[in-house]
Design a protein around this motif. Structure first.
Motif, PDB file in Angstrom:
ATOM      1  N   TYR A 267       2.270   2.375   6.933  1.00  0.00           N
ATOM      2  CA  TYR A 267       2.747   2.768   5.620  1.00  0.00           C
ATOM      3  C   TYR A 267       4.238   3.084   5.711  1.00  0.00           C
TER       4      TYR A 267
ATOM      5  N   THR B 110      -1.097   0.338  -0.989  1.00  0.00           N
ATOM      6  CA  THR B 110      -0.406  -0.583  -0.086  1.00  0.00           C
ATOM      7  C   THR B 110      -1.415  -1.469   0.640  1.00  0.00           C
TER       8      THR B 110
ATOM      9  N   ASP C 243       4.466  -1.865  -5.654  1.00  0.00           N
ATOM     10  CA  ASP C 243       3.658  -0.847  -4.979  1.00  0.00           C
ATOM     11  C   ASP C 243       4.431   0.467  -5.057  1.00  0.00           C
TER      12      ASP C 243
END
Ligand SMILES: Nc1nc2c(ncn2[C@@H]2O[C@H](COP(=O)(O)OP(=O)(O)O)[C@@H](O)[C@H]2O)c(=O)[nH]1
Ligand SMILES: [Mg+2]
Lengths: 161, 279
Positions: A32, A17, A58
């Motif tokens: 996150y 990420t 992702d």
């Protein structure tokens, strides 16, 4: 305009990420967040006059609670496998995992990336990559931004071939 | 000897009486024991009592526990008023809006059904015309505001999530990313909740409804706002199938290669402009 799908994979916490955030928004974020185990970002790059839309998936690592559908990988035109240079467990099974990936997406460019280069000195880093049974394409730091742009540029070029 | 015989008799008589009494008692205990230990027997006897207790508690709950609970909630709210308002405000707004939309949707479905049953198409149009001529302006406006509107249409390649074509009234979001995320949500739902080959067919998102039609190589997602009736969905189905037959399938026969986004998007526009006018 040409659009291509790129998947980022690798164990939880290796910096996938963060790498995307460096590349897409040019900044580093400690945050996150994941709900369905995937987030899609987009970046348009210009490779020698050709515009390319990179749709970057992702995909969360497997130690999160969410079960990650295998189908997220399907139809990808390229893949970036990220591991964490500072945590051996993130690259111990790299060969097996890459082989599994190749079962889902074959004949596409795959880049292997050692991230968190900022946490190691050069000697340690080269020791690690020499010990691996495959070629590491890039050593990066999502924190400093080191080598992030070249990584995606090179993927973009490979996608256009 | 005689005396002792009589005594024996007497003891037997007395003992017999006692034995019987004991036996009776034992039987009684047995029954009670069974009643207590066997659930089926105990239940009918205790249920009414428990029931009374439950009813009592239900009736008395506010009285018995209400003050304590209220006080505790009041305190919590007092201590964090801003947070509560902040948290509740958008939810309430959305809930109310969604609730009203849902109710109107149901109502419009009921009306659809009634109309279907009671009128032929021609009569229906006449009926509507007559109705509308006599309708109040305010009601007309309300209805207008709630009409279903196709906001966006996406044709997306299955699994990869690559956008193949799109139609959009307002381009506010990144369509490539929406196509990707929709695909991810679809995959996630399929792998997490569904049994067998079932597929996600609608997603409710705030006041939008996303209708998804699956085909082997691609799917079509239509994002609609307003109140959606069964009739509208039927019409939408027809248009999508027609589009797939005439535009997509014919093309795949001609060329086996990649889909070309622009080509589909142009055709999509022509098709869904029709739907935009559908009322
Ligand atoms: N020092 C350092 N920390 C990093 C780097 N990349 C990511 N991190 C940190 O590692 C943690 C996990 O990163 P994240 O991008 O969420 O990993 P992901 O699970 O692979 O997406 C976060 O706390 C990041 O701040 C890096 O290059 N250097
Ligand atoms: Mg992540």
């Amino acid at each position: 305009m040409i659009s291509k799908k790129v998947v980022l994979i690798g164990k939880y916490g290796v910096g996938k990420t963060s790498l995307i955030q460096q590349f897409v928004h040019q900044r580093f974020s400690e945050k996150y967040l994941t709900t369905i185990g995937v987030k899609i970002d987009k970046k348009t790059v210009n490779i020698n006059g050709t515009e390319l839309n990179m749709l970057i998936w992702d995909i969360a690592g497997e130690s999160t609670n969410t079960k990650i559908p295998k189908s997220y990988h399907l139809g990808a035109h390229g893949a970036i496998y990220v591991f964490d240079l500072s945590r051996p467990f993130t690259y111990e099974n790299i060969v097996t995992e890459l082989n599994n990936l190749k079962k889902l997406i074959s004949n596409v460019p795959i880049q292997v990336v050692g991230n968190k280069l900022d946490l190691l000195d050069e000697k340690n880093a080269s020791q690690i990559i020499n010990s691996l049974p495959l070629e590491v394409s890039f050593l990066t730091s999502a924190k400093t931004g080191n080598n992030v742009e070249p990584l995606f540029q090179s993927m973009a070029k490979a996608l256009l071939k | 000897m005689r005396e002792s015989d009589t005594f024996k008799k007497l003891t037997r008589l007395i003992l017999e009486e006692e034995r019987q009494a004991r036996e009776q008692l034992e039987n009684r205990v047995e029954v009670i024991d069974q009643n207590l230990n066997e659930r089926e027997k105990l239940e009918p006897r205790i249920a009414p009592i428990l029931n009374d207790q439950v009813i009592f508690l239900q009736k008395k709950f506010p009285e018995l526990f209400g003050p304590a609970i209220t006080a505790s909630i009041k305190n919590q709210i007092k201590d964090s008023k801003d947070e509560v308002v902040e948290a509740l405000y958008p939810i309430m707004g959305k809930m109310i809006k969604k609730y009203i939309l849902k109710e109107i949707e149901l109502l419009s479905e009921r009306i659809d059904k009634k109309i279907d049953a009671a009128f032929s198409l021609d009569n229906w149009i006449m009926f509507l015309k007559a109705k509308f001529l006599g309708i109040k302006q305010g009601d007309m406006m309300l209805k207008g505001a709630m009409d279903p509107v196709i906001q966006e249409v996406f044709i997306v390649e299955q699994f990869s999530g690559m956008l193949i074509g799109s139609y959009s009234r307002i381009t506010s979001v990144d369509q490539d990313m929406v196509a990707g995320m929709l695909t991810a949500i679809k995959s996630f739902a399929k792998e997490t909740f569904s049994v067998g080959d079932q597929e996600l067919e609608t997603i409710e998102y705030e006041n939008y409804k996303i209708v998804i039609k699956n085909f082997p190589k691609f799917y079509i997602a239509v994002i609609i706002s307003g109140i959606i009736s069964k009739a509208f969905l039927d019409k939408l189905d027809d248009i999508i199938l027609d589009f797939v037959n005439k535009i997509i399938n014919q093309r795949s026969e001609k060329a086996d290669g990649d889909f070309i986004e622009e080509e589909f998007s142009e055709n999509l526009n022509n098709y869904f402009i029709k739907l935009k006018k559908y009322d």
